[in-house]
Design a protein around this motif. Structure first.
Motif, PDB file in Angstrom:
ATOM      1  N   PHE A 116       0.601  -1.250   0.645  1.00 35.22           N
ATOM      2  CA  PHE A 116      -0.007  -0.003   0.093  1.00 35.22           C
ATOM      3  C   PHE A 116       1.280   1.086   0.338  1.00 35.22           C
ATOM      4  N   ASN A 117       0.809   2.417  -1.076  1.00 39.32           N
ATOM      5  CA  ASN A 117       1.292   3.363  -1.078  1.00 39.32           C
ATOM      6  C   ASN A 117       1.048   3.946   0.022  1.00 39.32           C
ATOM      7  N   GLN A 118       2.336   4.920  -0.187  1.00 37.63           N
ATOM      8  CA  GLN A 118       2.382   6.201   1.210  1.00 37.63           C
ATOM      9  C   GLN A 118       2.085   7.513   0.392  1.00 37.63           C
ATOM     10  N   TRP A 119       1.489   8.629   0.451  1.00 35.17           N
ATOM     11  CA  TRP A 119       1.669  10.017   0.116  1.00 35.17           C
ATOM     12  C   TRP A 119       1.494  11.515   1.209  1.00 35.17           C
ATOM     13  N   SER A 120       2.872  11.773   0.794  1.00 35.02           N
ATOM     14  CA  SER A 120       2.955  13.035   1.612  1.00 35.02           C
ATOM     15  C   SER A 120       2.652  14.482   0.878  1.00 35.02           C
ATOM     16  N   PHE A 121       2.130  15.158   1.076  1.00 36.59           N
ATOM     17  CA  PHE A 121       2.228  16.619   1.201  1.00 36.59           C
ATOM     18  C   PHE A 121       4.029  17.053   1.326  1.00 36.59           C
ATOM     19  N   VAL A 122       4.102  17.652  -0.717  1.00 34.98           N
ATOM     20  CA  VAL A 122       5.908  17.902  -0.445  1.00 34.98           C
ATOM     21  C   VAL A 122       6.384  19.517   0.412  1.00 34.98           C
ATOM     22  N   PRO A 123       6.837  19.311   1.464  1.00 30.96           N
ATOM     23  CA  PRO A 123       7.324  19.628   2.722  1.00 30.96           C
ATOM     24  C   PRO A 123       6.739  21.585   1.995  1.00 30.96           C
ATOM     25  N   SER A 124       6.288  22.883   2.569  1.00 33.21           N
ATOM     26  CA  SER A 124       6.232  23.800   1.813  1.00 33.21           C
ATOM     27  C   SER A 124       6.369  24.867   2.680  1.00 33.21           C
ATOM     28  N   THR A 125       5.646  25.881   2.170  1.00 34.27           N
ATOM     29  CA  THR A 125       6.642  27.287   3.627  1.00 34.27           C
ATOM     30  C   THR A 125       4.594  27.999   3.426  1.00 34.27           C
ATOM     31  N   LEU A 126       3.850  28.110   4.368  1.00 34.20           N
ATOM     32  CA  LEU A 126       2.399  28.967   4.483  1.00 34.20           C
ATOM     33  C   LEU A 126       2.770  29.854   4.011  1.00 34.20           C
ATOM     34  N   PRO A 127       1.986  30.221   3.004  1.00 31.20           N
ATOM     35  CA  PRO A 127       2.339  31.888   2.784  1.00 31.20           C
ATOM     36  C   PRO A 127       1.427  32.706   3.837  1.00 31.20           C
ATOM     37  N   THR A 128       1.115  34.039   3.226  1.00 26.84           N
ATOM     38  CA  THR A 128       0.850  34.845   3.957  1.00 26.84           C
ATOM     39  C   THR A 128       0.041  36.556   3.568  1.00 26.84           C
ATOM     40  N   ILE A 129      -1.341  37.245   4.045  1.00 29.41           N
ATOM     41  CA  ILE A 129      -1.638  38.022   3.827  1.00 29.41           C
ATOM     42  C   ILE A 129      -1.461  39.306   4.519  1.00 29.41           C
ATOM     43  N   SER A 130      -1.599  40.103   3.655  1.00 29.41           N
ATOM     44  CA  SER A 130      -1.528  41.137   4.220  1.00 29.41           C
ATOM     45  C   SER A 130      -2.319  41.893   4.385  1.00 29.41           C
ATOM     46  N   VAL A 131      -2.515  42.555   5.899  1.00 25.03           N
ATOM     47  CA  VAL A 131      -4.088  43.379   5.949  1.00 25.03           C
ATOM     48  C   VAL A 131      -3.499  45.130   6.965  1.00 25.03           C
ATOM     49  N   ASP A 132      -4.426  45.809   5.552  1.00 26.46           N
ATOM     50  CA  ASP A 132      -4.024  47.400   6.635  1.00 26.46           C
ATOM     51  C   ASP A 132      -4.528  48.416   6.659  1.00 26.46           C
ATOM     52  N   VAL A 133      -4.658  49.060   7.809  1.00 27.16           N
ATOM     53  CA  VAL A 133      -6.283  49.437   7.954  1.00 27.16           C
ATOM     54  C   VAL A 133      -6.033  51.124   8.122  1.00 27.16           C
ATOM     55  N   VAL A 134      -6.968  52.021   7.642  1.00 25.95           N
ATOM     56  CA  VAL A 134      -6.661  53.441   7.768  1.00 25.95           C
ATOM     57  C   VAL A 134      -6.762  54.008   9.099  1.00 25.95           C
ATOM     58  N   ASN A 135      -5.089  54.792   9.655  1.00 27.31           N
ATOM     59  CA  ASN A 135      -5.390  55.592  11.011  1.00 27.31           C
ATOM     60  C   ASN A 135      -6.194  54.213  12.155  1.00 27.31           C
ATOM     61  N   GLU A 136      -6.249  52.957  11.948  1.00 30.15           N
ATOM     62  CA  GLU A 136      -6.158  52.237  13.351  1.00 30.15           C
ATOM     63  C   GLU A 136      -5.854  50.931  13.793  1.00 30.15           C
ATOM     64  N   ASN A 137      -5.672  50.679  14.145  1.00 29.41           N
ATOM     65  CA  ASN A 137      -4.793  49.719  15.010  1.00 29.41           C
ATOM     66  C   ASN A 137      -5.197  48.296  15.214  1.00 29.41           C
ATOM     67  N   GLU A 138      -6.097  47.889  15.006  1.00 24.37           N
ATOM     68  CA  GLU A 138      -7.081  46.794  14.462  1.00 24.37           C
ATOM     69  C   GLU A 138      -7.826  46.600  13.519  1.00 24.37           C
ATOM     70  N   ALA A 139      -8.760  44.908  13.655  1.00 28.57           N
ATOM     71  CA  ALA A 139      -9.511  45.539  12.945  1.00 28.57           C
ATOM     72  C   ALA A 139     -10.463  44.010  12.685  1.00 28.57           C
ATOM     73  N   SER A 140     -11.483  43.252  12.469  1.00 31.17           N
ATOM     74  CA  SER A 140     -11.685  42.279  12.425  1.00 31.17           C
ATOM     75  C   SER A 140     -11.341  41.535  10.401  1.00 31.17           C
ATOM     76  N   LEU A 141     -10.928  40.640  11.367  1.00 32.88           N
ATOM     77  CA  LEU A 141     -10.696  39.300   9.799  1.00 32.88           C
ATOM     78  C   LEU A 141     -11.019  37.825  10.422  1.00 32.88           C
ATOM     79  N   ASN A 142     -11.334  37.496   8.914  1.00 31.47           N
ATOM     80  CA  ASN A 142     -12.470  35.940   9.717  1.00 31.47           C
ATOM     81  C   ASN A 142     -13.416  36.627  11.072  1.00 31.47           C
ATOM     82  N   GLY A 143     -13.742  37.231  11.464  1.00 36.87           N
ATOM     83  CA  GLY A 143     -14.576  36.947  12.446  1.00 36.87           C
ATOM     84  C   GLY A 143     -13.847  37.167  13.360  1.00 36.87           C
ATOM     85  N   THR A 144     -12.338  36.917  14.085  1.00 37.65           N
ATOM     86  CA  THR A 144     -11.719  37.975  15.544  1.00 37.65           C
ATOM     87  C   THR A 144     -10.537  38.714  14.823  1.00 37.65           C
ATOM     88  N   ARG A 145     -10.744  39.239  15.627  1.00 36.52           N
ATOM     89  CA  ARG A 145      -9.850  40.988  16.352  1.00 36.52           C
ATOM     90  C   ARG A 145      -9.000  40.851  16.488  1.00 36.52           C
TER      91      ARG A 145
END
Length: 314
Positions: A116-145
């Motif tokens: 029985f074959n064994q398969w694995s994901f080829v190792p990688s690095t998670l991507p990132t997304i950037s978030v910026d906001v005008v004149n504030e220091n927090e936001a809601s992202l996917n429902g999380t502060r």
């Protein structure tokens, strides 16, 4: 004959088990199950991914589940061999009716119980997304502060995923912005920029303060109200006839400027009704004069309270 049938049946069993249990598709299905469960630890282990130096708020729990809530019509397609015991594994899906495809790279790492074959994901690095906001220091992202020091931050994410951000408070708000990340190669396109602006409540509160200031100026029965943006120069009048009123109140506009919120110049029209005395004849003449005026103000917003300090230049 029986032996041959048994061997054939065993071979068929190996083929079927490899196709449906020990297959690249099975690994990918397990990965998506972990995302849907909000189980970031399991998803990370299956993906064999390295977590970059970024905020991890979206890698587990409700925020992770939210990233795949909008994925629909998920179909794990047939793997495509790429050589060296590797395959590309396409997965198609839709987000809000728009079709997308994500391709994972997997490799055969050995066998279990010889067959029985064994398969694995080829190792990688998670991507990132950037978030910026005008004149504030927090936001809601996917429902999380989430924290946005100096108005920006980067977040490590699993893929594929749908991400939405917004900001809301009594006085300032930014509408929802959304982005779909199909894979690491598209991370640079997944930036979420929040255009914060004054809310109607802030404009109403400031307009009330501006109007109250001007009304207090109009109540002064003098030609040059103290600390006010309008005045009149007349040689001789009947003092008890001086009546100021505001013909047009300023429209309040709040704009971002160098990390702060500032008021746009405030302009309006005042009206003066007065009886003027002619210096030569002594005759009394009723006058109605209109005067355009402008001034600015310093804005202070603290602990849910807003204060406007008028600034009048002569």
């Amino acid at each position: 004959m029986c032996l041959m049938l048994a061997v054939a049946a065993a071979a068929l069993t190996v083929v079927l088990v490899n196709a449906f249990v020990f297959s690249p598709q099975h690994q990918v299905k397990a990965y998506f199950n972990a995302l849907e469960d909000g189980d970031g630890g399991t998803a990370l282990g299956l993906l064999h991914a390295t977590v970059p130096d970024a905020n991890a708020a979206l890698l587990d729990g409700a925020a992770l589940k939210a990233s795949v809530d909008t994925l629909a019509n998920l179909e794990i397609q047939d793997p495509i061999p790429t050589g060296d015991n590797r395959v590309d594994q396409p997965v198609s899906y839709t987000v809000d009716g728009v079709a997308h495809t994500t391709t994972f790279s997997l490799e055969k790492t050995g066998t279990t119980w010889l067959f029985f074959n064994q398969w694995s994901f080829v190792p990688s690095t998670l991507p990132t997304i950037s978030v910026d906001v005008v004149n504030e220091n927090e936001a809601s992202l996917n429902g999380t502060r989430v924290a946005l020091p100096e108005g920006k931050n980067s977040f490590a994410v699993f893929y594929p995923g749908s991400f939405e951000a917004h900001y809301a408070s009594d006085y300032f708000a930014a509408p929802v912005v959304e982005s779909v990340l199909t894979g690491p190669q598209h991370a640079q396109d997944a930036r979420l920029s929040l255009a914060t602006a004054a809310t109607p409540k802030l404009v109403d509160d400031l307009s009330g303060q501006v109007n109250a200031f001007l009304d207090s100026c109009a109540e002064q029965r003098v030609l040059q109200p103290s600390g006010c943006p309008f005045s009149a120069a007349m040689d001789r009048v009947q003092d008890d006839t001086i009546r100021w009123s505001i013909e047009d109140y300023p429209e309040v506009k709040v704009e971002p400027f160098k990390g702060n919120w500032v008021l746009s110049p405030l302009t309006g029209v005042a009206k003066l009704n007065v009886v003027e005395i002619d210096l030569f004849t002594g005759a009394s003449v009723e006058r109605e004069l209109k005067q355009s005026f402008d001034f600015t103000g310093r804005l202070s917003v603290n602990d849910g309270h807003v204060t406007l300090t008028p600034v009048v230049e002569y």
